[in-house]
Design a protein around this motif. Structure first.
Motif, PDB file in Angstrom:
ATOM      1  N   THR A 243     -53.579  -1.364 -32.694  1.00  0.00           N
ATOM      2  CA  THR A 243     -53.824   0.401 -33.030  1.00  0.00           C
ATOM      3  C   THR A 243     -55.484   0.004 -32.531  1.00  0.00           C
ATOM      4  O   THR A 243     -55.374   1.292 -31.362  1.00  0.00           O
ATOM      5  N   VAL A 279     -52.100   5.836 -38.916  1.00  0.00           N
ATOM      6  CA  VAL A 279     -51.712   6.454 -40.410  1.00  0.00           C
ATOM      7  C   VAL A 279     -51.579   4.812 -40.893  1.00  0.00           C
ATOM      8  O   VAL A 279     -51.476   4.319 -40.579  1.00  0.00           O
ATOM      9  N   GLY A 289     -50.567   2.316 -38.256  1.00  0.00           N
ATOM     10  CA  GLY A 289     -49.380   2.108 -36.940  1.00  0.00           C
ATOM     11  C   GLY A 289     -50.115   3.735 -36.648  1.00  0.00           C
ATOM     12  O   GLY A 289     -51.296   4.328 -36.964  1.00  0.00           O
ATOM     13  N   ILE A 290     -49.485   3.826 -34.936  1.00  0.00           N
ATOM     14  CA  ILE A 290     -49.959   5.158 -34.678  1.00  0.00           C
ATOM     15  C   ILE A 290     -49.119   6.157 -34.315  1.00  0.00           C
ATOM     16  O   ILE A 290     -48.011   6.146 -34.186  1.00  0.00           O
ATOM     17  N   TYR A 291     -49.462   7.393 -35.008  1.00  0.00           N
ATOM     18  CA  TYR A 291     -48.022   8.659 -35.486  1.00  0.00           C
ATOM     19  C   TYR A 291     -47.647   8.864 -33.512  1.00  0.00           C
ATOM     20  O   TYR A 291     -48.784   9.092 -33.113  1.00  0.00           O
ATOM     21  N   ILE A 297     -43.959   6.667 -36.430  1.00  0.00           N
ATOM     22  CA  ILE A 297     -45.177   6.007 -36.140  1.00  0.00           C
ATOM     23  C   ILE A 297     -44.490   4.722 -35.274  1.00  0.00           C
ATOM     24  O   ILE A 297     -43.322   3.902 -34.958  1.00  0.00           O
ATOM     25  N   HIS A 299     -45.670   0.483 -35.052  1.00  0.00           N
ATOM     26  CA  HIS A 299     -45.893  -0.106 -35.134  1.00  0.00           C
ATOM     27  C   HIS A 299     -46.486  -1.233 -34.923  1.00  0.00           C
ATOM     28  O   HIS A 299     -45.228  -1.608 -34.787  1.00  0.00           O
ATOM     29  N   VAL A 312     -42.308   7.900 -40.418  1.00  0.00           N
ATOM     30  CA  VAL A 312     -43.564   7.791 -40.784  1.00  0.00           C
ATOM     31  C   VAL A 312     -44.101   7.298 -42.600  1.00  0.00           C
ATOM     32  O   VAL A 312     -45.001   6.635 -42.626  1.00  0.00           O
ATOM     33  N   ALA A 320     -54.730   9.131 -43.562  1.00  0.00           N
ATOM     34  CA  ALA A 320     -54.387   9.406 -41.852  1.00  0.00           C
ATOM     35  C   ALA A 320     -55.279   9.753 -41.571  1.00  0.00           C
ATOM     36  O   ALA A 320     -56.786  10.397 -41.782  1.00  0.00           O
TER      37      ALA A 320
END
Length: 324
Positions: A243, A279, A289-291, A297, A299, A312, A320
């Motif tokens: 991230t 998130v 992780g990244i939505y 997500i 990750h 997610v 988040a």
């Protein structure tokens, strides 16, 4: 009695077949571990390893901050010592000039002065100056002492962080060993099972642009890369390393720590998630992780799966934030 019981137990396992005259002895059997149970153990160990790794990342950030504070303290202390020494030299010169070659008492000087009132005013001024110098020296001494105390405190802080860093490294190494042992068992069990064909993962098409688009695009481009504790690219990542590097592509600096990243943006509710949002999972936070939209997500999951796309809410959700 115990001996007779053991003998009876052994005899009970003998099956004498009259037709063949053979003796069949029942051999003990050992059930192999269940694959799902071993997988659960592996996942648990991976989670503990990641928690230790994120604490290690936090300690590393604290160490960097402490080093900056120590550098600033030392610079302030040097400047303050220079000022103190300058005042000390001025005061020493003043004392020497005041008493050198001046044997007359103040009373005598007043009596001999052409303008006694002006002389007394001068004496009062000098006295005030000396008082001011003394006050300045005392002030500088106090400040120097405080700075020295702060420097000692910073050094103690560095020692504590270094000790914590070593403890976390030892802890993570032990967990890594256990996880590797469990994974080895899992690999052997899976090798005996029927082979499962796995098609290449199809990456989702994420309609997002701007800085969030740059972060999402980078993160999706790392799908399939390895998971390595403490790594931040270019071909291996841990969760906060991925991230951090993803948002760096958008010109946004994030710390290499999931817990610290949670404080690096504006909080976002679940129903307001947008692609690019960070998130966070577990309590205390130890995964991020990244939505990317559509309830998913991207990750860095764990050493078994590396960087991947997941639902997610596939892990305990903590919150988040939206960077930038």
């Amino acid at each position: 009695m115990n001996g007779r019981k053991r003998t009876a137990s052994v005899l009970a396992t003998l099956c004498i077949t009259a037709l063949s005259g053979s003796v069949l002895v029942a051999a003990p059997t050992f059930a192999e571990p269940d694959i799902d149970d071993v997988q659960s153990r592996v996942d648990s160990l991976y989670k503990k390893a990641e928690q230790a790794s994120e604490r290690y990342n936090d300690a590393r950030l604290n160490l960097q901050r402490a080093q900056k504070r120590l550098t600033a303290l030392r610079a302030d202390l040097d400047r303050q010592r220079d000022k103190f020494e300058s005042v000390r030299q001025d005061m020493a010169a003043s004392v020497v000039s005041q008493y050198q070659g001046q044997a007359l008492s103040t009373t005598t000087q007043v009596l001999l002065a052409k303008d006694p009132d002006a002389f007394l005013d001068q004496v009062a001024t000098v006295s005030g100056y000396n008082d001011q110098q003394s006050e300045m020296m005392a002030d500088f001494a106090v400040q120097a002492q405080q700075l020295e105390m702060r420097e000692a405190a910073a050094k103690r802080e560095l020692d504590r962080i270094a000790a914590t860093k070593k403890t976390l490294a030892d802890e993570k190494a032990e967990i890594d060993d256990k996880a590797a042992e469990a994974k080895d068992l899992l690999d052997r069990l899976e090798a005996r099972a029927a082979p499962v064909s796995r098609s290449a993962e199809r990456l989702p098409d994420v309609p997002v642009s701007g800085r969030a688009g740059a972060a999402v695009s980078y993160a999706l481009g790392q799908v399939g890369d390895s998971y390595v504790y403490g790594a931040a690219g270019p071909s291996a990542f841990d969760c906060s390393g991925l991230t951090m590097m993803a948002w760096a592509q958008a010109g946004v600096g994030l710390p290499h720590s999931s817990g610290a990243q949670m404080g690096s943006g504006s909080p976002v509710s679940q129903d307001q998630l947008q692609p690019g949002d960070l998130v966070f999972y577990y309590s205390p936070v130890s995964h991020v992780g990244i939505y990317i939209g559509n309830g998913q997500i991207v990750h860095a999951a764990n050493p078994s799966t590396g960087v991947q796309v997941s639902p997610v809410f596939s892990m305990p959700y903590s919150g988040a934030v939206r960077p930038g």
